[in-house]
Design a protein around this motif. Structure first.
Motif, short mmCIF file in Angstrom:
data_model
loop_
_atom_site.label_atom_id
_atom_site.label_comp_id
_atom_site.label_asym_id
_atom_site.label_seq_id
_atom_site.Cartn_x
_atom_site.Cartn_y
_atom_site.Cartn_z
N PHE A 148 100.93 50.31 47.14
CA PHE A 148 100.90 49.65 45.76
C PHE A 148 99.48 49.09 45.53
CE2 PHE A 148 105.46 49.73 46.89
CZ PHE A 148 106.05 49.80 45.69
N ASP A 152 100.63 47.99 39.53
CA ASP A 152 101.86 47.89 39.81
C ASP A 152 102.48 46.63 39.60
OD1 ASP A 152 101.80 50.82 40.32
OD2 ASP A 152 101.06 50.38 42.33
N LYS A 215 106.89 50.88 41.43
CA LYS A 215 106.47 51.73 40.94
C LYS A 215 107.66 52.95 40.60
CE LYS A 215 102.39 52.93 42.74
NZ LYS A 215 101.56 53.47 43.59
#
Length: 244
Positions: A148, A152, A215
């Motif tokens: 990530f 995100d 995500k």
């Protein structure tokens, strides 16, 4: 020794979403409730374990598969049982069926006991003669290792006293509520959750600030919750279009 625990439920109005279906957070609440009652039935609930050994059972993983979402006023029969006993972890499963004995949803869980002074894992107060049943869900837990970035990031969440449970740490269901906040009413109108899996990596306490990341991929989303640079939760949610 008796190998399972059963309990009946009727889905209440406060447990359903805008579609009158059992919500994700409330699903985890019910799973936790019957699992706790199951451990109480053989004298190994958290209050007993804490009083006797200054330890607590903690969840490391929960994996839920939905065949059908129960709705308001649905009768539900929950059944919990042990599926595996490892040196430092216990695996269990809870299956929920309707009045026709058809499976609505099921949850696999992995739990371990933590000494409150050393924070080390230990196996305590679990019957050595506990009966073992084969799990309905035979699939392995997911490997949640998505990378990530700050792009995100979705929102921040402060931990309040209402999020704290008997362990003096954030309740497992609170993390699911934070994840549920990522799902809009429009999303829930159009989609049905089919699978949800959450891995509990670390603990948090009142006053800490969490950062929630998401995500999205085709019909699934992976989630990360962090406290500063420390990973607290990883989860994955899968869904399909309704009536598909």
């Amino acid at each position: 020794m008796k190998t399972e625990y059963e309990s009946n439920y009727t889905i209440s109005y406060t447990e359903v979403n805008q579609e009158l279906e059992l919500g994700l957070t409330n699903t985890i609440d019910i799973v936790q409730s019957i699992a706790t009652d199951y451990f109480t039935s053989f004298g190994s609930d958290n209050k007993t374990v804490k009083d006797k050994s200054n330890a607590l059972w903690v969840l490391s993983k929960t994996k839920v598969h939905f065949d059908k979402l129960p709705k308001w006023r649905y009768f539900v029969l929950g059944k919990s049982y042990t599926t595996k006993v490892k040196p430092i972890r216990i695996e269990m499963e809870t299956i929920f069926k309707d009045e026709k004995d058809e499976i609505l949803f099921g949850a696999r869980q992995e739990v371990c006991a933590i000494d409150l002074e050393t924070r080390k894992i230990d196996t305590i107060h679990y019957p050595k003669d506990m009966g073992i049943r084969k799990a309905v869900d035979q699939e392995s837990y997911s490997k949640l290792n998505e990378i990530f970035s700050e792009k995100d990031f979705v929102y921040e969440q402060k931990i309040y006293s209402t999020d704290i449970d008997y362990s003096k740490h954030t309740n497992n269901a609170s993390y699911v509520r934070f994840i549920s906040n990522l799902l809009s009413c429009d999303f829930l109108d159009k989609n049905q959750i089919t699978d949800f899996e959450i891995h509990y990596l670390s603990e948090t306490i009142e006053g800490q600030i969490l950062k929630i990341y998401k995500k999205e991929r085709t019909q699934e989303m992976e989630i990360l919750i962090k406290e500063n640079d420390r990973e607290i939760i990883r989860a994955i949610l899968k869904y399909k279009l309704k009536n598909s």
